[in-house]
Write a protein that holds these residues in place. Sequence first.
Motif, PDB file in Angstrom:
ATOM      1  N   VAL A 148       0.845  -1.199   0.000  1.00 24.56           N
ATOM      2  CA  VAL A 148       0.000   0.000   0.000  1.00 24.56           C
ATOM      3  C   VAL A 148       0.881   1.251   0.000  1.00 24.56           C
ATOM      4  CG1 VAL A 148      -1.758   1.299   1.281  1.00 24.56           C
ATOM      5  CG2 VAL A 148      -1.887  -1.198   1.161  1.00 24.56           C
ATOM      6  N   PHE A 149       1.934   1.236   0.812  1.00 22.71           N
ATOM      7  CA  PHE A 149       2.830   2.392   0.886  1.00 22.71           C
ATOM      8  C   PHE A 149       3.593   2.586  -0.421  1.00 22.71           C
ATOM      9  CE2 PHE A 149       2.911   0.988   5.526  1.00 22.71           C
ATOM     10  CZ  PHE A 149       1.820   1.784   5.834  1.00 22.71           C
ATOM     11  N   GLN A 150       3.958   1.503  -1.066  1.00 22.70           N
ATOM     12  CA  GLN A 150       4.624   1.610  -2.365  1.00 22.70           C
ATOM     13  C   GLN A 150       3.702   2.267  -3.390  1.00 22.70           C
ATOM     14  OE1 GLN A 150       5.652  -2.541  -2.770  1.00 22.70           O
ATOM     15  NE2 GLN A 150       7.822  -2.178  -2.299  1.00 22.70           N
ATOM     16  N   ARG A 151       2.421   1.888  -3.352  1.00 21.15           N
ATOM     17  CA  ARG A 151       1.465   2.512  -4.273  1.00 21.15           C
ATOM     18  C   ARG A 151       1.253   3.980  -3.949  1.00 21.15           C
ATOM     19  NH1 ARG A 151      -1.052  -2.606  -3.573  1.00 21.15           N
ATOM     20  NH2 ARG A 151      -2.581  -1.780  -2.079  1.00 21.15           N
ATOM     21  N   ALA A 152       1.506   4.349  -2.695  1.00 20.73           N
ATOM     22  CA  ALA A 152       1.370   5.750  -2.282  1.00 20.73           C
ATOM     23  C   ALA A 152       2.638   6.547  -2.573  1.00 20.73           C
ATOM     24  CB  ALA A 152       1.034   5.825  -0.795  1.00 20.73           C
ATOM     25  N   GLY A 153       3.642   5.899  -3.182  1.00 17.59           N
ATOM     26  CA  GLY A 153       4.830   6.628  -3.616  1.00 17.59           C
ATOM     27  C   GLY A 153       6.106   6.350  -2.870  1.00 17.59           C
ATOM     28  N   VAL A 154       6.098   5.443  -1.912  1.00 18.59           N
ATOM     29  CA  VAL A 154       7.317   5.125  -1.169  1.00 18.59           C
ATOM     30  C   VAL A 154       8.177   4.199  -2.034  1.00 18.59           C
ATOM     31  CG1 VAL A 154       8.291   4.090   0.907  1.00 18.59           C
ATOM     32  CG2 VAL A 154       6.159   5.393   1.049  1.00 18.59           C
ATOM     33  N   ASP A 155       9.274   4.734  -2.535  1.00 16.87           N
ATOM     34  CA  ASP A 155      10.118   4.006  -3.474  1.00 16.87           C
ATOM     35  C   ASP A 155      11.205   3.236  -2.722  1.00 16.87           C
ATOM     36  OD1 ASP A 155      11.264   3.066  -5.781  1.00 16.87           O
ATOM     37  OD2 ASP A 155      12.328   4.930  -6.250  1.00 16.87           O
ATOM     38  N   LEU A 156      10.759   2.210  -2.011  1.00 18.19           N
ATOM     39  CA  LEU A 156      11.670   1.352  -1.254  1.00 18.19           C
ATOM     40  C   LEU A 156      11.190  -0.088  -1.376  1.00 18.19           C
ATOM     41  CD1 LEU A 156      12.007   3.335   2.113  1.00 18.19           C
ATOM     42  CD2 LEU A 156      13.753   3.151   0.324  1.00 18.19           C
ATOM     43  N   PRO A 157      12.102  -1.054  -1.241  1.00 12.84           N
ATOM     44  CA  PRO A 157      11.673  -2.457  -1.187  1.00 12.84           C
ATOM     45  C   PRO A 157      10.787  -2.702   0.038  1.00 12.84           C
ATOM     46  CG  PRO A 157      14.049  -2.278  -1.500  1.00 12.84           C
ATOM     47  CD  PRO A 157      13.565  -0.912  -1.149  1.00 12.84           C
ATOM     48  N   ALA A 158       9.917  -3.679  -0.069  1.00 15.20           N
ATOM     49  CA  ALA A 158       8.978  -3.966   1.018  1.00 15.20           C
ATOM     50  C   ALA A 158       9.696  -4.250   2.329  1.00 15.20           C
ATOM     51  CB  ALA A 158       8.079  -5.135   0.640  1.00 15.20           C
ATOM     52  N   ASP A 159      10.776  -5.028   2.284  1.00 15.66           N
ATOM     53  CA  ASP A 159      11.493  -5.350   3.519  1.00 15.66           C
ATOM     54  C   ASP A 159      12.012  -4.090   4.210  1.00 15.66           C
ATOM     55  OD1 ASP A 159      11.028  -8.015   3.104  1.00 15.66           O
ATOM     56  OD2 ASP A 159      13.083  -8.518   2.515  1.00 15.66           O
ATOM     57  N   GLU A 160      12.496  -3.132   3.419  1.00 15.89           N
ATOM     58  CA  GLU A 160      13.020  -1.900   4.014  1.00 15.89           C
ATOM     59  C   GLU A 160      11.896  -1.051   4.598  1.00 15.89           C
ATOM     60  OE1 GLU A 160      15.924   1.909   2.984  1.00 15.89           O
ATOM     61  OE2 GLU A 160      15.859   0.184   1.622  1.00 15.89           O
ATOM     62  N   ILE A 161      10.743  -1.044   3.938  1.00 17.56           N
ATOM     63  CA  ILE A 161       9.586  -0.320   4.485  1.00 17.56           C
ATOM     64  C   ILE A 161       9.197  -0.901   5.841  1.00 17.56           C
ATOM     65  CG2 ILE A 161       7.111   0.113   4.176  1.00 17.56           C
ATOM     66  CD1 ILE A 161       7.646   0.307   1.160  1.00 17.56           C
ATOM     67  N   VAL A 162       9.095  -2.218   5.908  1.00 21.20           N
ATOM     68  CA  VAL A 162       8.738  -2.870   7.169  1.00 21.20           C
ATOM     69  C   VAL A 162       9.756  -2.550   8.257  1.00 21.20           C
ATOM     70  CG1 VAL A 162       8.488  -5.122   8.308  1.00 21.20           C
ATOM     71  CG2 VAL A 162       7.429  -4.724   6.068  1.00 21.20           C
ATOM     72  N   GLN A 163      11.034  -2.617   7.911  1.00 19.34           N
ATOM     73  CA  GLN A 163      12.082  -2.364   8.895  1.00 19.34           C
ATOM     74  C   GLN A 163      12.052  -0.929   9.386  1.00 19.34           C
ATOM     75  OE1 GLN A 163      13.930  -4.858  10.050  1.00 19.34           O
ATOM     76  NE2 GLN A 163      14.920  -3.516  11.560  1.00 19.34           N
ATOM     77  N   ARG A 164      11.890   0.030   8.471  1.00 16.17           N
ATOM     78  CA  ARG A 164      11.897   1.436   8.869  1.00 16.17           C
ATOM     79  C   ARG A 164      10.692   1.781   9.729  1.00 16.17           C
ATOM     80  NH1 ARG A 164      13.817   5.604   4.250  1.00 16.17           N
ATOM     81  NH2 ARG A 164      13.038   6.958   5.903  1.00 16.17           N
ATOM     82  N   LEU A 165       9.523   1.299   9.357  1.00 16.23           N
ATOM     83  CA  LEU A 165       8.338   1.575  10.157  1.00 16.23           C
ATOM     84  C   LEU A 165       8.459   0.964  11.549  1.00 16.23           C
ATOM     85  CD1 LEU A 165       5.474   1.017   7.541  1.00 16.23           C
ATOM     86  CD2 LEU A 165       6.185   3.206   8.523  1.00 16.23           C
ATOM     87  N   THR A 166       8.927  -0.272  11.595  1.00 11.98           N
ATOM     88  CA  THR A 166       9.053  -0.955  12.883  1.00 11.98           C
ATOM     89  C   THR A 166      10.044  -0.239  13.792  1.00 11.98           C
ATOM     90  OG1 THR A 166       8.489  -3.103  11.906  1.00 11.98           O
ATOM     91  CG2 THR A 166       9.672  -3.124  14.008  1.00 11.98           C
ATOM     92  N   GLU A 167      11.179   0.143  13.245  1.00 11.04           N
ATOM     93  CA  GLU A 167      12.183   0.821  14.067  1.00 11.04           C
ATOM     94  C   GLU A 167      11.675   2.161  14.571  1.00 11.04           C
ATOM     95  OE1 GLU A 167      14.950  -0.468  15.368  1.00 11.04           O
ATOM     96  OE2 GLU A 167      14.130  -2.270  14.453  1.00 11.04           O
ATOM     97  N   ARG A 168      10.886   2.860  13.753  1.00 10.42           N
ATOM     98  CA  ARG A 168      10.335   4.152  14.205  1.00 10.42           C
ATOM     99  C   ARG A 168       9.331   3.941  15.333  1.00 10.42           C
ATOM    100  NH1 ARG A 168      10.171   8.138  16.371  1.00 10.42           N
ATOM    101  NH2 ARG A 168       9.186  10.111  15.706  1.00 10.42           N
ATOM    102  N   VAL A 169       8.526   2.889  15.241  1.00  8.65           N
ATOM    103  CA  VAL A 169       7.592   2.587  16.329  1.00  8.65           C
ATOM    104  C   VAL A 169       8.355   2.193  17.585  1.00  8.65           C
ATOM    105  CG1 VAL A 169       5.727   1.062  17.091  1.00  8.65           C
ATOM    106  CG2 VAL A 169       5.709   1.984  14.766  1.00  8.65           C
ATOM    107  N   ARG A 170       9.395   1.406  17.436  1.00 12.49           N
ATOM    108  CA  ARG A 170      10.201   1.006  18.595  1.00 12.49           C
ATOM    109  C   ARG A 170      10.863   2.218  19.251  1.00 12.49           C
ATOM    110  NH1 ARG A 170      14.174  -3.737  17.170  1.00 12.49           N
ATOM    111  NH2 ARG A 170      14.250  -3.934  19.455  1.00 12.49           N
ATOM    112  N   GLU A 171      11.291   3.186  18.438  1.00 14.54           N
ATOM    113  CA  GLU A 171      11.850   4.420  18.994  1.00 14.54           C
ATOM    114  C   GLU A 171      10.818   5.141  19.858  1.00 14.54           C
ATOM    115  OE1 GLU A 171      13.121   6.789  15.730  1.00 14.54           O
ATOM    116  OE2 GLU A 171      14.768   5.443  15.160  1.00 14.54           O
ATOM    117  N   GLN A 172       9.588   5.203  19.378  1.00 15.17           N
ATOM    118  CA  GLN A 172       8.537   5.878  20.139  1.00 15.17           C
ATOM    119  C   GLN A 172       8.200   5.120  21.421  1.00 15.17           C
ATOM    120  OE1 GLN A 172       5.298   7.688  17.491  1.00 15.17           O
ATOM    121  NE2 GLN A 172       6.316   6.278  16.076  1.00 15.17           N
ATOM    122  N   LEU A 173       8.232   3.805  21.351  1.00 12.12           N
ATOM    123  CA  LEU A 173       8.006   3.011  22.561  1.00 12.12           C
ATOM    124  C   LEU A 173       9.095   3.294  23.594  1.00 12.12           C
ATOM    125  CD1 LEU A 173       6.998  -0.390  20.942  1.00 12.12           C
ATOM    126  CD2 LEU A 173       5.542   0.999  22.416  1.00 12.12           C
TER     127      LEU A 173
END
Length: 224
Positions: free
Chosen positions: A58-83
């Motif tokens: 879904v994020f790729q279709r919204a314009g995020v030009d990254l591989p799926a694995d990198e999207i998952v990793q970046r989102l997860t790490e940002r959530v972990r930072e907030q935690l």
Amino acid sequence: MTKRLPAAVLWDMDGTLVDTEPYWMRAEIELIREFGGSWTEEDALQVVGAGLWDAAAVFQRAGVDLPADEIVQRLTERVREQLAQHGVPWQPGAQALLKSVRDAGVPTALVTMSIRSMAEDIVAAIPFAAFDELVTGDEVAAPKPHPEPYLTAAARLGVDIADCVAIEDSPTGLASATAAGAVAIGVPHMLPLDDAPSDVVWPTLDGRSLDDVAEVAADAWTRA
């Protein structure tokens, strides 16, 4: 007559055990804006409860030009930072209910589409031994709403899924649990559950105990 207890209680994480959805939304907005797109709360709701790799598409279709694995990793790490920065936002009554289940010796599993590193962060913040098993989004071939995550949890615990109760906050999660054959308790958070498959919908976990869970299960088993 002693009430029959579930063979296990299976817990969703985001939105059910913890209120991390605002953290996910913030991470999503930041990522999509980095690539010149926009992301609203309505957009975010479409991926609540979904597998992270499905959401990445879904994020790729919204314009995020990254591989799926990198999207998952970046989102997860940002959530972990907030935690780490803000702490774990527990859902009302969730820890108390989980503790009552554990105190009774009923097995438990966490069944989440978040990846294991984040699930382990949450579990580590619980002040008691909360789960016998963790089933995470990076460990299953088919994410929720497919039944695989819940079937995997029951198999790892060595119990029949039909004797288990699952607690979920999203239509996607409830679809997974009911397709697997578990008794399903819905607790709405970000999304309404009016049309979602479940055996009962509770407005909150606050004030609930293992006796309440066992009663829902007994009613479902009687109807089966």
